[in-house]
Design an enzyme around this catalytic site. Structure first.
Site, PDB file in Angstrom:
ATOM      1  N   PRO A   1      17.446  65.948  69.117  1.00 22.10           N
ATOM      2  CA  PRO A   1      17.080  65.446  70.469  1.00 22.10           C
ATOM      3  C   PRO A   1      18.588  65.732  71.481  1.00 22.10           C
ATOM      4  CG  PRO A   1      18.167  64.006  68.378  1.00 22.10           C
ATOM      5  CD  PRO A   1      17.772  65.261  68.003  1.00 22.10           C
ATOM      6  N   MET A   2      18.365  65.552  72.740  1.00 24.23           N
ATOM      7  CA  MET A   2      19.376  66.547  73.677  1.00 24.23           C
ATOM      8  C   MET A   2      19.903  65.634  74.444  1.00 24.23           C
ATOM      9  SD  MET A   2      19.917  70.574  72.537  1.00 24.23           S
ATOM     10  CE  MET A   2      17.957  70.427  72.366  1.00 24.23           C
TER      11      MET A   2
ATOM     12  N   GLN B   1      13.812  59.416  70.247  1.00 20.01           N
ATOM     13  CA  GLN B   1      15.288  58.641  69.457  1.00 20.01           C
ATOM     14  C   GLN B   1      15.555  57.729  70.368  1.00 20.01           C
ATOM     15  OE1 GLN B   1      18.819  60.541  70.207  1.00 20.01           O
ATOM     16  NE2 GLN B   1      18.981  60.552  67.158  1.00 20.01           N
TER      17      GLN B   1
ATOM     18  N   CYS C   1      25.580  59.745  66.809  1.00 19.33           N
ATOM     19  CA  CYS C   1      25.901  59.900  67.888  1.00 19.33           C
ATOM     20  C   CYS C   1      27.952  59.767  67.615  1.00 19.33           C
ATOM     21  CB  CYS C   1      24.994  59.013  69.189  1.00 19.33           C
ATOM     22  SG  CYS C   1      26.587  59.542  70.832  1.00 19.33           S
TER      23      CYS C   1
ATOM     24  N   LYS D   1      18.804  59.108  61.730  1.00 22.94           N
ATOM     25  CA  LYS D   1      20.055  60.221  61.849  1.00 22.94           C
ATOM     26  C   LYS D   1      21.041  60.425  61.474  1.00 22.94           C
ATOM     27  CE  LYS D   1      21.199  64.419  65.082  1.00 22.94           C
ATOM     28  NZ  LYS D   1      22.350  64.877  64.836  1.00 22.94           N
TER      29      LYS D   1
ATOM     30  N   ASP E   1      25.376  73.389  63.159  1.00 24.76           N
ATOM     31  CA  ASP E   1      25.591  74.723  63.321  1.00 24.76           C
ATOM     32  C   ASP E   1      24.795  75.602  63.239  1.00 24.76           C
ATOM     33  OD1 ASP E   1      27.998  74.014  64.704  1.00 24.76           O
ATOM     34  OD2 ASP E   1      29.321  74.470  63.643  1.00 24.76           O
TER      35      ASP E   1
END
Length: 317
Positions: A33-34, A87, A116, A158, A218
């Protein structure tokens, strides 16, 4: 809440149940989720290149429930957008369950953002601050479970990790006991940004869980995804920036192929993607395949037609 055909957007591929995918023994490849980026057009693109499961950008549940305008702008989908996880950022069990009921016909499940690290999210009681509030997480999961009766509808979380990993393991065990479907673990603390990812911590969490665990952090290539999957013994890997730079990553490409760039142009134009988003994605995709001078020229383009002319002149079709 827009879609290409809202009356028939109910997912036609529920057979692609994420839970079944996680139990297949195969690497499940997930698009993270971006904010601003993992919207319908980009999800459509990465699905063409071997992405198994996509998340929407983080949506603030309170705004989503209270505002029709927020629903129309934040959540767009279509029949091919499956399997899909929505999300939410939430700090209130009732509002989260109301939001889940709205999206349940159009998605395979919801995810609660407990990871977040941005200050605004933490200040509002969203994101990574929730890893210190296991009771609130429990209440939100239970409320969604009680309010959404759709069979197979998932409720996941998450998270980021604590400095004291025992606290994270305890949080995950409590979440599992409450009925969480799976847990995605970003292997950094809320304070860490560019430090190395603690894959060893993700492995320990997985060893303590019976439900699926997704590793995050990453991952920049399919080879790295496979390595992390093997190291952590998790059930899937989630990628954010790696997919922005190369949406064809999960298909094994080391850098964005030209076909993928043209696929993005076609998809973005078909779905009416706003210019800024259209351009920004291309800037990410072309980072590795353009010179510094080319970047300066391309990044300064100011219209869709100019971009198409540039791509046609420089790369053909």
């Amino acid at each position: 809440m827009k879609s290409d055909c809202m009356q028939t957007t109910i997912c036609q591929e529920r057979k692609k149940d994420p839970i079944e995918m996680f139990h297949s023994g195969q690497l499940v490849k997930v698009c993270a989720p971006m904010v601003r980026y993992s919207k319908l057009a980009f999800r459509t693109l990465v699905r063409k290149y071997s992405c198994d499961l996509c998340y929407t950008p983080m949506i603030v549940a309170a705004d989503f429930v209270k505002s029709i305008k927020a629903r129309d702008s934040e959540f767009t989908t279509n029949q091919g957008d499956c399997p899909l996880i929505v999300q939410f950022a939430a700090n209130d069990a009732r509002l989260l369950s109301d939001a889940a009921r709205i999206v349940c016909p159009y998605a395979n499940g919801i995810d609660i953002n407990c990871g977040c690290p941005q200050r605004w999210a933490m200040a509002e009681g969203y994101g990574a601050c929730l890893i210190n509030k296991p009771e609130l997480v429990r209440d939100m999961v239970k409320q969604v479970r009680n309010q959404v009766e759709t069979p197979g509808f998932s409720v996941s979380i998450k998270i980021r990790i604590h400095d004291d990993l025992k606290r994270t393991v305890d949080l995950c065990r409590k979440a599992e006991a409450t009925g969480v479907s799976w847990i995605t673990v970003h292997g950094r603390t809320a304070e860490e940004r560019h430090q190395p990812v603690h894959y060893d911590s993700i492995k320990i969490i997985k060893e303590n869980m019976s439900i699926p665990v997704i590793a995050n952090g990453d991952i920049r290539s399919l080879k790295e995804a496979e390595n992390v999957w093997q190291i952590t013994r998790t059930d899937g890997v989630m990628v954010a920036r790696g997919l922005l730079a190369n949406p064809a990553m999960f298909a094994g490409y080391e850098e964005t192929p030209l076909k993928c760039i043209w696929d993005w142009v076609d998809i973005a134009l078909e779905l009416g993607t706003p210019y800024m988003c259209f351009h920004q994605h291309l800037m990410y995709m072309m980072e590795k395949i353009t010179s510094r001078q080319e970047k300066r020229v391309f990044n300064a383009l100011s219209s869709t037609s100019a971009i198409i002319d540039y791509l046609t002149d420089h790369y053909g079709i």
